[in-house]
Design an enzyme around this catalytic site. Structure first.
Site, PDB file in Angstrom:
ATOM      1  N   VAL A  51      34.583  78.397 -76.868  1.00  0.00           N
ATOM      2  CA  VAL A  51      36.121  77.331 -76.646  1.00  0.00           C
ATOM      3  C   VAL A  51      37.259  77.901 -77.325  1.00  0.00           C
ATOM      4  O   VAL A  51      37.318  78.672 -78.435  1.00  0.00           O
ATOM      5  CB  VAL A  51      36.496  75.840 -77.101  1.00  0.00           C
ATOM      6  CG1 VAL A  51      34.754  75.269 -76.292  1.00  0.00           C
ATOM      7  CG2 VAL A  51      36.123  75.679 -78.469  1.00  0.00           C
ATOM      8  N   CYS A  52      38.407  77.587 -76.944  1.00  0.00           N
ATOM      9  CA  CYS A  52      39.652  78.719 -77.427  1.00  0.00           C
ATOM     10  C   CYS A  52      40.066  77.875 -78.721  1.00  0.00           C
ATOM     11  O   CYS A  52      39.522  76.476 -78.715  1.00  0.00           O
ATOM     12  CB  CYS A  52      41.013  77.667 -76.361  1.00  0.00           C
ATOM     13  SG  CYS A  52      42.681  78.022 -77.273  1.00  0.00           S
ATOM     14  N   PRO A  53      40.336  78.190 -79.466  1.00  0.00           N
ATOM     15  CA  PRO A  53      40.738  80.268 -79.572  1.00  0.00           C
ATOM     16  C   PRO A  53      39.783  80.838 -80.149  1.00  0.00           C
ATOM     17  O   PRO A  53      40.000  82.121 -80.019  1.00  0.00           O
ATOM     18  CB  PRO A  53      41.892  80.187 -80.565  1.00  0.00           C
ATOM     19  CG  PRO A  53      41.385  79.124 -81.781  1.00  0.00           C
ATOM     20  CD  PRO A  53      40.913  78.393 -81.131  1.00  0.00           C
TER      21      PRO A  53
END
Length: 218
Positions: free
Chosen positions: A10-12
């Site tokens: 998942v981001c980041p």
């Protein structure tokens, strides 16, 4: 060629993994980054180009994307920050330029001010996810903040059981001062559960914010 597998991340995290891989290069080379969504692909592309590298993208299949980063003789742009004396870290918390010090020798560099356990308005579930990602991203900054302030709902992030606790402990270990509002801890009945940093008061919070050159509020 170096392959960075960020599938499912998942981001980041895809950007963080790619940035670390770029930092490990010792000469011209290529980095292949694999991600599972278009947003992550665009974020990696932007970071790579901003660093001065060349980058190409392609979709390999459903939910499978590839970014190919090429680093030439000039390498990538780097902004090294000297470590804080006695801390042994590679990124100094609150490092200020000589010009900043001359203008305001008593000022802090950057302060992160967190007033909620979620980020933004809308879905509470998404807000919690975004806040966790935000605090993780802070740990990856080249220049760490001097202090982080937690108040109101943000006080819930510094106690036992918080999903953000490990990231905050990592920051504390690198010299970032973590401070939580004592009134807020008392209000929520969680003062005995504080697990990182110290307790502060509203006057000190105002003083710190007033003396900061930069204030970040998620």
């Amino acid at each position: 060629m170096i392959t960075v597998n960020a599938m499912g991340d998942v981001c980041p995290i895809p950007v963080v993994k790619t940035k670390k891989a770029l930092g490990e290069l010792r000469g011209p080379d290529q980095i292949e980054v694999l991600v599972d969504n278009e947003t992550a692909m665009r974020n990696v592309m932007k970071m790579a180009k901003n660093s001065g590298a060349e980058a190409e993208q392609e979709q390999l299949g459903e939910r499978e994307y590839r970014v190919l980063i090429t680093v030439g003789e000039a390498g990538v742009q780097k902004n090294p920050v000297p470590s804080r004396e006695g801390k042994g870290t590679t990124a100094a918390a609150g490092t200020k330029s000589a010009q900043d010090v001359q203008a305001c020798p008593t000022c802090l560099g950057t302060v992160v001010s967190v007033g909620s356990d979620r980020m933004g308005d809308g879905s509470d579930e998404l807000g919690h996810i975004l806040m966790k990602s935000f605090l993780f991203a802070v740990t990856q900054l080249d220049q760490l903040p001097d202090k982080m302030l937690f108040y109101n709902g943000g006080a819930k992030l510094t106690i036992e059981g918080s999903e953000c606790l490990e990231d905050l402990k990592t920051l504390a270990d690198q010299g970032v001062e973590i401070l939580t509002c004592g009134t807020c801890l008392d209000f929520y009945g969680i003062k005995d559960k504080l697990a990182v940093g110290g307790v502060t008061n509203m006057y000190s919070i105002v003083e710190i914010l007033q003396g900061a050159m930069n204030v970040i509020r998620p």
